[in-house]
Structure formats: C-alpha cells, structure tokens
Motif scaffolding. Structure first.
Motif, PDB file in Angstrom:
ATOM      1  N   ASP A  49       0.485  -1.199  -0.130  1.00 46.19           N
ATOM      2  CA  ASP A  49      -0.170   0.234  -0.081  1.00 46.19           C
ATOM      3  C   ASP A  49       1.049   1.269  -0.250  1.00 46.19           C
ATOM      4  O   ASP A  49       1.641   1.540   0.946  1.00 46.19           O
ATOM      5  CB  ASP A  49      -0.849   0.006   1.726  1.00 46.19           C
ATOM      6  N   VAL A  95       1.278   3.627   3.571  1.00 44.34           N
ATOM      7  CA  VAL A  95       2.200   2.091   4.234  1.00 44.34           C
ATOM      8  C   VAL A  95       3.842   2.696   4.058  1.00 44.34           C
ATOM      9  O   VAL A  95       4.303   1.336   2.933  1.00 44.34           O
ATOM     10  CB  VAL A  95       1.577   1.141   4.742  1.00 44.34           C
ATOM     11  N   THR A 140      -1.361  -4.422   1.777  1.00 49.46           N
ATOM     12  CA  THR A 140      -0.215  -3.918   1.790  1.00 49.46           C
ATOM     13  C   THR A 140       0.674  -5.614   2.751  1.00 49.46           C
ATOM     14  O   THR A 140      -0.244  -6.365   2.948  1.00 49.46           O
ATOM     15  CB  THR A 140      -0.367  -3.693   3.741  1.00 49.46           C
ATOM     16  N   ALA A 141       2.282  -5.633   2.728  1.00 46.55           N
ATOM     17  CA  ALA A 141       2.813  -7.195   3.563  1.00 46.55           C
ATOM     18  C   ALA A 141       1.829  -7.456   4.669  1.00 46.55           C
ATOM     19  O   ALA A 141       1.900  -8.495   4.518  1.00 46.55           O
ATOM     20  CB  ALA A 141       4.431  -7.086   3.578  1.00 46.55           C
ATOM     21  N   MET A 196      15.724  -8.533   3.826  1.00 47.88           N
ATOM     22  CA  MET A 196      14.348  -6.189   3.512  1.00 47.88           C
ATOM     23  C   MET A 196      13.383  -7.804   2.774  1.00 47.88           C
ATOM     24  O   MET A 196      12.350  -6.485   2.176  1.00 47.88           O
ATOM     25  CB  MET A 196      14.882  -5.484   3.161  1.00 47.88           C
ATOM     26  N   THR A 226      11.363  -9.747   3.688  1.00 45.27           N
ATOM     27  CA  THR A 226      10.841 -10.263   4.598  1.00 45.27           C
ATOM     28  C   THR A 226      10.512  -9.417   5.327  1.00 45.27           C
ATOM     29  O   THR A 226      10.304  -8.593   5.963  1.00 45.27           O
ATOM     30  CB  THR A 226      11.826 -11.143   5.340  1.00 45.27           C
ATOM     31  N   THR A 227       8.336 -10.176   6.202  1.00 45.78           N
ATOM     32  CA  THR A 227       7.951  -9.382   6.940  1.00 45.78           C
ATOM     33  C   THR A 227       7.883 -10.958   8.277  1.00 45.78           C
ATOM     34  O   THR A 227       7.258 -11.651   7.554  1.00 45.78           O
ATOM     35  CB  THR A 227       6.611  -8.825   5.906  1.00 45.78           C
TER      36      THR A 227
HETATM   37  N1  SAH Z   1       4.262  -0.041   1.372  1.00 45.07           N
HETATM   38  C1  SAH Z   1       5.014  -0.883   1.102  1.00 45.07           C
HETATM   39  C2  SAH Z   1       5.523  -1.573   2.879  1.00 45.07           C
HETATM   40  C3  SAH Z   1       6.986  -1.085   1.746  1.00 45.07           C
HETATM   41  S1  SAH Z   1       7.785  -1.290   3.625  1.00 45.07           S
HETATM   42  C4  SAH Z   1       3.267  -2.682   2.188  1.00 45.07           C
HETATM   43  O1  SAH Z   1       2.719  -2.073   2.326  1.00 45.07           O
HETATM   44  O2  SAH Z   1       4.405  -3.621   1.875  1.00 45.07           O
HETATM   45  C5  SAH Z   1       9.239  -2.750   3.057  1.00 45.07           C
HETATM   46  C6  SAH Z   1       9.013  -3.684   3.945  1.00 45.07           C
HETATM   47  O3  SAH Z   1       7.686  -4.076   3.319  1.00 45.07           O
HETATM   48  C7  SAH Z   1      10.235  -5.173   3.273  1.00 45.07           C
HETATM   49  O4  SAH Z   1      11.641  -4.436   4.217  1.00 45.07           O
HETATM   50  C8  SAH Z   1       8.975  -6.402   4.093  1.00 45.07           C
HETATM   51  O5  SAH Z   1       9.292  -6.384   5.364  1.00 45.07           O
HETATM   52  C9  SAH Z   1       7.590  -5.786   3.365  1.00 45.07           C
HETATM   53  N2  SAH Z   1       7.316  -6.256   2.359  1.00 45.07           N
HETATM   54  C10 SAH Z   1       6.935  -6.010   0.534  1.00 45.07           C
HETATM   55  N3  SAH Z   1       6.970  -6.636  -0.141  1.00 45.07           N
HETATM   56  C11 SAH Z   1       6.645  -7.848   0.923  1.00 45.07           C
HETATM   57  C12 SAH Z   1       6.590  -9.011   0.116  1.00 45.07           C
HETATM   58  N4  SAH Z   1       6.241  -9.146  -0.852  1.00 45.07           N
HETATM   59  N5  SAH Z   1       7.121  -9.881   1.249  1.00 45.07           N
HETATM   60  C13 SAH Z   1       7.337 -10.423   2.530  1.00 45.07           C
HETATM   61  N6  SAH Z   1       7.441  -8.890   2.886  1.00 45.07           N
HETATM   62  C14 SAH Z   1       7.496  -7.511   2.505  1.00 45.07           C
END
Ligand code: SAH
Length: 514
Positions: A81, A84, A112-113, A217, A219-220
């Motif tokens: 998103d 976010v 969002t993630a 980076m 990873t979530t």
């Molecule tokens: N705007 C993005 C977030 C950006 S910050 C959102 O809303 O998802 C970047 C972080 O998001 C990454 O370090 C990771 O923690 C997470 N992230 C984004 N895409 C991801 C994905 N496809 N799989 C896992 N984590 C993700």
C-alpha cells in the motif's frame, strides 16, 4: 494535478486491485522503484516509465509530481500500500513545498505486506495488532525501541516490516530480545519472504528461534500473542469463538478424561437440570451446564460448585460448534418439556456430531397445585382458575384469546396484556374490557430483562402463557416470573414425553455410563 499514487500489492499480478490496474492502464507515465516497476512492466509494456533505485525516493517522487502538475497522467507506484511505509505522504509534502495544489492527488489502496504475509501464514492477525518498521533510516533507533517495548507489552501480535538488510542484519534479533522480556520463547511467530512473488518462502517458528534468525529486506515477520497457535501447520490467532465457551477448561478437541470419566453437557436452567449437573459433577464428570438466561445462571451459580455454566440462548449452529470443539461424552437434555425448539436443536446437533444424547423426562404437574408453575389444557381453564382468585394477572398469550379474557372477573382493574403492535389487536383488547393503561404493544422476541420490566410494571401475581412451540422465549418468561415470585399458568395440551427420569440419569452417572 493529474497524479495517482497506487499500491500494487505484494507483487503478483493477481494481487493488484482492479482499481490500481485501471489507473495503470490509463497512465501516460508510470514512476516507481526499479524492482516494483519490473513486477508490472509485462502487464503494460507500452507505457513510458521512470524508475530509480533505493534512496532516490525524493527525486523519483519529485519527478512524478512535476510531470503530473504539467498535466501528464502520472501514476506513482509503491509495493503493498502506498500509504504504509510508502511514497504517498512524501508526494503531499513535495507538492506542498512547490506550492502545488495536492487536493486532487488520488490515492489507490493496495494490499500491504502485513496482510499478504498474514494470509500466507494462515490467520495470525484476527484481532488487534501492531505494525512496526525496524528501518532507522528515517526514524531514530531509540523511538523504534520504545515502540517495540510498548507493542510487546500490549500483548498484541506485532508485524515487523523492514526486519533487516545486509547492513542491519541484527535488528530483528534485538527486536526479539525486547519481545522476549514480555512474551515466552515458545510464542508462535512466522516469517514470509517475497510474498506473492517468485521465491516466496514462509516459515513458522518460536520467538526463541526467531531471535537467532537472519531476515532480509524482502521479509515480513509476524510475532504472535499468547493466543496464537499452530493449526495444521498454519499460524492462527483465534478470534475467540471457541474460548467463548472455554471457561478455563484445559485441553482442546480432546476427550479429556482426568477423572477417568468424560465431559458432559447438560442443557436446562430447570431444577432438574441443576440437580443432574450437581450430582454428575460430584461423580467426577467434567460438567457443563447451559442455561438460557442470566437469571438461570445466577441461580445455578448459587447451587453449583465446579460446574461450568454457559448462559445465553445458543442457536443450533453454535450448539453444534460447541459439541464439535469440546467433544462431550454425553449431552443431557433437561430443558423444559415445552421448550420444544431448543430440544430439537440439541437433538440435531448431537446427531450431527455423533454425541450420545440422554433426554430427561420431567414430571409435569398438571392441574392446581402449590408449585410455582401450573398447567391447564386451555386458556378457558386458566380463566376459571383465576376467577377463584383476586391477584393481578399478566397475559402473555396474545390477542387471539380476547373472548376468553373478557370472562375474567374485574378484568379492567386486575389484568394487563402484551400484544403485537397492531391497531386491530388494540381494539379487540379494549372491546374485551382491558383499560388502555394495561395494554402493552410490543414486538418480540422478549429478553429476560424485558419480561422483568413488563411483569413488574403490571404488578401481576400471575403470568399466563402458552407452551412456547416454535417461537421460543419460554425460558425468558419463566425465569422472569420466577425472579419476581409470580405464579405461572401455562396453557398447554397434555404432553406425551419421551425420556428417562432424573434418578435414572444419576444412576447412569454412578455406573460411568454417561
Ligand atoms: N508499502 C509496502 C511496505 C514498504 S516497506 C507495503 O505496504 O507492503 C518494505 C518492507 O515491506 C519490506 O522490508 C518487507 O518487510 C515488507 N514487504 C513488502 N513486500 C513484501 C513481500 N512481497 N513479501 C514480504 N515482505 C514484504
């Protein structure tokens, strides 16, 4: 300004919303980070693109804002998103700095993630949760640490974005150590890398193990709370549907047998129900008692130690769910013989869950007696009985019995009636002789509290009701009348009951046959 800022979801084509896809299809220029642009370029190969790498965010967004201000249909994309940890807020700030009107910037939400990764893991974010990014590029490290402490202390599941990078490869470990001050090492956690993209990987592990895990980076991380558990390899934080009936019972979905006996569920706030629950509990069964009303619960609590009491009317699906998730060795129906609807539900639920059902036959007293409840064949018989008394009467028998009511001595002084709010019914009650102040027009179903209020208002000593049939509400009436010390007069055809006596049930319990 012709600027749209769209989140494109985690990265799969299917994860883009239709709205974002439409905006991209209409765009003249698409601006974004190299990686995210590469994720959508195949979908829109003909477009003009402007891309740049990490740490070039300001330059990229400036470019998008300027092109949009010049009238170009521009879409700025972000992963997940855009609001976010994305570029949306920066675009507003840049427009402001250039004195441009940002009121027309359109933000298109994306998945969002936290949500896409939660979905890969199972359902870890079913209730409240917190989201924290460990990136200290824009936020002082001290503030991140403080927020981690607050989140850890809150008991909520915590989603961690930006858990690490090549340079910051121990941030997650520090974060876990903070969490471990407040949560046990066996807390269920999950990691998802590249959700929705090539190379997607997910793993569920304990907080203890996560503390040594190196996350990058892409990873979530989701740190569970005390309720979070693993169901068939998926990470789940229950909403509370099953613990609604938990009441401290240990063991889930198992036939618990701590006393060498089973777990029994008794239905019925009747005195029979209470006697049975107390006796079988003494005999070592884990005993649950389901009563329809709060009053039933209060009464049962006074009499029953160690019995788990569930109060409130349960629909059939909930009864079945309770039986399915708790596995009772036996279910006992000791509800009132006229509460036919609940009995039917209990029977169906027991059949569907293969649970043994024992129905208790109540010794129904008929005709005048000293009991608080008396049974008559017809309302006419009840009126005859009432004509030999002087007490005030509350009729909860509807407006069809107008003719019978009119035979009551001193009707206008001593009787109140509750009917449906129809003009026709009011006229019939007035014709029958009720005075206006004693006619209550109200649409059911009536709760125990509402009955209490109505009965109290009428000051009645007698409650006249019919056997409940399909419509229910019988227990709510009986409990309210019992609470006020009223005598209940029930118009009901003689009942042919199936079932066994209270003594037989207790004998079965003694022999361990429940
Ligand atoms: N705007 C993005 C977030 C950006 S910050 C959102 O809303 O998802 C970047 C972080 O998001 C990454 O370090 C990771 O923690 C997470 N992230 C984004 N895409 C991801 C994905 N496809 N799989 C896992 N984590 C993700």
């Amino acid at each position: 300004m012709n600027l749209k800022i769209a989140g494109i979801g985690p990265g799969s084509v299917g994860g883009i919303t239709a709205e974002a896809e439409k905006a991209l299809g209409e765009a003249e220029l698409i601006v974004g980070y190299d990686l995210y642009v590469s994720l959508i370029k195949d979908m829109f190969p003909e477009k003009e693109y402007y891309t740049s790498g990490m740490r070039h965010e300001i330059e990229r967004v400036e470019h998008a804002v300027k092109c949009a201000a010049a009238g170009k249909n521009t879409v700025l994309i972000c992963s997940g998103d855009a609001g976010v940890y994305g570029m949306a807020s920066l675009a507003f700030e840049i427009a402001e700095a250039y004195g441009l009107d940002s009121s027309e910037i359109e933000i298109i939400p994306g998945v969002t993630a936290a949500l896409s990764c939660a979905a890969v893991l199972g359902s870890p974010l079913s209730c409240d949760f917190a989201v924290i990014s460990l990136s200290d590029l824009l936020v002082p490290a001290e503030r991140i640490k403080n927020r981690l402490i607050c989140a850890a202390e809150s008991g909520m599941p915590v989603v961690i974005y930006n858990p690490g990078s090549k340079k910051r490869n121990d941030y997650l470990n520090h974060a876990c150590r903070i969490m471990l001050r407040f949560r046990p090492p066996e807390t269920v956690c999950g990691i998802v890398k590249n959700a929705g993209r090539a190379g997607q990987r997910a793993e569920i592990m304990t907080l203890g193990r996560l503390a040594d895990f190196r996350a990058d980076m892409m990873t979530t991380v989701i740190i569970g709370c005390s309720d979070t558990r693993v169901i068939d390899g998926r990470m789940v934080t229950p909403r509370g549907y099953s613990s609604k009936y938990d009441l401290g019972a240990e063991g889930r979905n198992t036939e618990k047998d701590v006393y060498g006996r089973g777990r029994v569920l008794v239905f019925g706030g009747t005195s029979e129900g209470r006697i049975i629950a107390s006796r079988i509990s003494e005999k070592g069964y884990e005993t649950w008692l389901s009563v329809a009303t709060d009053y039933g619960k209060e009464t049962a609590e006074v009499h029953l130690n160690g019995v788990k009491i569930i109060s409130g009317k349960m629909p059939e699906t909930e009864i079945e769910y309770l039986m399915r998730s708790r596995r009772f060795s036996c279910v006992i129906d000791a509800t009132h013989p006229y509460a036919v609807h609940i009995s039917k539900s209990i029977k169906t639920a027991a059949e569907n869950t293969d649970t043994k059902l024992v129905t208790v036959k109540r010794e129904v007293e008929r005709g005048p007696s000293d009991e608080s409840i008396m049974f008559f064949d017809t309302i006419t018989d009840i009126i005859d009985y009432l004509n030999s008394t002087d007490g005030r009467v509350f009729f909860a028998t509807g407006s069809n019995a107008a003719e019978e009511y009119s035979r009551l001595r001193n009707l206008s002084d001593r009787a109140a009636v509750r009917i449906l709010p129809s003009a026709d019914a009011v006229v019939r009650m007035k014709d029958a002789g009720f005075s206006s102040r004693n006619i209550i027009c109200m649409q059911g179903p009536f709760s125990y509290e509402m009955n209490l209020a109505c009965f109290r208002f009428s000051g009645a000593e007698y409650l006249v009701t019919k056997s409940s049939g399909e419509t229910g509400g019988f227990d709510e009436k009986i409990s309210a009348a019992e609470k006020l010390g009223m005598k209940v007069l029930v118009a009901a055809p003689p009942l042919q009951e199936d079932g066994i006596s209270v003594d037989d049930v207790i004998n079965m319990a003694s022999e361990g046959r429940l």
